[in-house]
Design an enzyme around this catalytic site. Structure first.
Site, short mmCIF file in Angstrom:
data_model
loop_
_atom_site.label_atom_id
_atom_site.label_comp_id
_atom_site.label_asym_id
_atom_site.label_seq_id
_atom_site.Cartn_x
_atom_site.Cartn_y
_atom_site.Cartn_z
N LYS A 195 0.82 -1.22 0.00
CA LYS A 195 0.00 0.00 0.00
C LYS A 195 0.85 1.27 0.00
CE LYS A 195 -4.13 -1.88 2.03
NZ LYS A 195 -4.99 -1.93 3.19
N LYS A 235 -6.03 -10.73 -4.82
CA LYS A 235 -7.17 -10.91 -3.93
C LYS A 235 -8.34 -10.00 -4.30
CE LYS A 235 -7.67 -8.72 -0.03
NZ LYS A 235 -7.59 -8.12 1.31
N LYS A 294 -12.10 -5.00 -1.21
CA LYS A 294 -13.20 -4.04 -1.36
C LYS A 294 -12.73 -2.64 -1.72
CE LYS A 294 -14.28 -4.23 3.36
NZ LYS A 294 -12.97 -4.09 4.03
N1 AQP Z 1 -10.72 -11.91 -1.07
C1 AQP Z 1 -10.89 -12.37 0.15
N2 AQP Z 1 -10.99 -13.71 0.38
C2 AQP Z 1 -11.17 -14.21 1.62
N3 AQP Z 1 -11.27 -13.42 2.71
C3 AQP Z 1 -11.18 -12.08 2.53
N4 AQP Z 1 -11.25 -11.05 3.40
C4 AQP Z 1 -11.09 -9.90 2.71
N5 AQP Z 1 -10.94 -10.14 1.41
C5 AQP Z 1 -10.99 -11.49 1.27
C6 AQP Z 1 -11.46 -11.20 4.83
O1 AQP Z 1 -12.52 -10.33 5.22
C7 AQP Z 1 -12.25 -9.81 6.52
C8 AQP Z 1 -12.33 -8.30 6.50
O2 AQP Z 1 -11.45 -7.83 5.53
P1 AQP Z 1 -10.86 -6.36 5.56
O3 AQP Z 1 -11.94 -5.39 5.77
O4 AQP Z 1 -9.74 -6.29 6.52
O5 AQP Z 1 -10.13 -6.25 4.14
P2 AQP Z 1 -10.59 -6.11 2.62
O6 AQP Z 1 -12.02 -6.42 2.42
O7 AQP Z 1 -9.59 -6.82 1.82
O8 AQP Z 1 -10.52 -4.54 2.40
P3 AQP Z 1 -9.43 -3.66 1.71
O9 AQP Z 1 -9.56 -2.27 2.25
O10 AQP Z 1 -9.48 -3.81 0.23
O11 AQP Z 1 -8.17 -4.32 2.32
P4 AQP Z 1 -6.73 -4.49 1.89
O12 AQP Z 1 -6.51 -3.60 0.69
O13 AQP Z 1 -6.05 -4.03 3.13
O14 AQP Z 1 -6.53 -5.93 1.63
C9 AQP Z 1 -10.87 -10.31 6.90
O15 AQP Z 1 -11.00 -11.45 7.71
C10 AQP Z 1 -10.24 -10.68 5.59
O16 AQP Z 1 -9.26 -11.69 5.72
#
Ligand code: AQP
Length: 332
Positions: free
Chosen positions: A112, A197, A200
């Site tokens: 990031k 991955k 969101k």
């Molecule tokens: N693609 C995924 N597959 C499986 N588990 C996922 N999680 C997130 N993406 C996947 C799990 O959801 C929980 C909350 O996630 P988060 O809010 O910490 O992260 P995010 O949705 O991935 O949001 P961002 O802002 O896009 O995150 P970054 O860029 O930091 O990765 C967690 O248990 C996560 O493992």
């Protein structure tokens, strides 16, 4: 009773990855077998450029979706992180236990910070330190298990390391937590880029299924998923990641196993069609209940108020113990 903590950050609309990697298990398993807390970890949404009004909106939407997905506030504690001061109080103490090198090794920081610099933005100090805040989120509750997707493994490992180090230096205060992952779909990949991955906050939304997408949008995104150049339907994450991702989704939605499903298809089109329908059906009740909960914002306020009170009551004694153990004078 076992203590479980997990969270979700309001950085975008919740995705199918969030649901399969985390939320579904919180609903179906964790809230029934443990003293469980689930948090909208809004402080973590401030580590990159953010629009305050959007964070507010997304926090409420995420909390509403957790209830719509089936978290029952009678069984578990649902709350917003910033409403419980103990997280920030403990985070500073843990910053005095963590090291600079440890923080710089975090994969998410590396990725990031590069992204922020490429976008011409400055890198917030909190982007470097937020894994410590996440450790505080977990350790403040004497957490035993942290149900998360695979992408969070490194952060939970850090929480373990900090708990062990703190206990060795200052005396036994923290339980040592461990991460748990779902058997299937622990890492849902982006439909347009199956080597990264489904996240969101990612900009290209074509490969991301949001929980509140209309059924037709979900179908379209899955039908357009990038697949691999072969013809045979096989389950091989390394050689055919696009197909493997679809098979993971279908397996997660139907409860069948990926290799068996692969053997029952002889075309990519049929696999995509069935996956799309299975995902639409999986998400239908969540979308429908979301509309009901969203129509009564007062109910959400009550749930979050009660959740924050309960969470404070659990975290305060643990964090106070940590203060005393580090030599800080007790508050009078
Ligand atoms: N693609 C995924 N597959 C499986 N588990 C996922 N999680 C997130 N993406 C996947 C799990 O959801 C929980 C909350 O996630 P988060 O809010 O910490 O992260 P995010 O949705 O991935 O949001 P961002 O802002 O896009 O995150 P970054 O860029 O930091 O990765 C967690 O248990 C996560 O493992």
């Amino acid at each position: 009773m076992k203590r479980i903590f997990s969270g979700i950050k309001p950085t975008g609309h919740l995705t199918l990855g969030n649901y399969l990697g985390a939320v579904r298990r919180w609903v179906e398993v964790d809230q029934h077998q443990a003293d469980a807390l689930f948090s909208i970890v809004d402080l973590h949404a401030l580590t990159v450029e953010h629009d305050p009004a959007r964070v507010t909106r997304l926090s409420r939407q995420a909390a509403t979706l957790l209830l719509a997905a089936g978290l029952d506030p009678e069984r578990c504690t649902v709350f917003v992180q910033s409403q419980v001061d103990e997280h920030a109080r403990l985070s500073y103490l843990l910053e005095c236990v963590a090291t600079d090198g440890e923080m710089r090794r975090m994969i998410q920081y590396k990725e990031k910070s590069v992204r922020a610099r490429e976008a011409g933005q400055s890198v917030r100090l909190s982007l470097l330190t937020y894994p410590v805040l996440m450790a505080a989120d977990i350790l403040a509750y004497g957490t035993d298990e942290v149900p998360v997707g695979e992408d969070q493994t490194q952060h939970v490992e850090l929480a373990r390391d900090l708990a062990v180090r703190f206990n060795q230096r200052y005396g036994q205060v923290f339980a040592v937590p461990r991460a748990t992952h779902p058997k299937v779909a622990a890492r849902v990949m982006d439909l347009q880029d199956p080597t990264s991955k489904m996240g969101k906050s990612h900009e290209n939304t074509g490969g991301i299924v949001y929980l509140l997408d209309d059924a037709d949008v979900v179908r379209r995104k899955i039908m357009r998923a990038v697949t691999d150049s072969g013809r045979e339907v096989v389950y091989d994450r390394a050689a055919a990641p696009g197909l493997a991702n679809l098979l993971d989704l279908l397996a997660a939605a139907t409860g069948e196993d990926q290799a068996g499903l692969a053997a029952s298809y002889d075309s990519y089109g049929a696999l995509k069609k069935d996956t799309a329908e299975a995902v639409v059906e999986l998400l239908r009740p969540v979308r429908e209940r979301h509309a009901e909960f969203a129509a009564d914002p007062g109910q959400l306020d009550r749930v979050l108020r009660l959740g924050a009170e309960r969470a404070r009551g659990m975290a305060r004694p643990v964090v106070d113990r940590a203060y005393r153990a580090m030599g800080l004078l007790p508050a009078v």
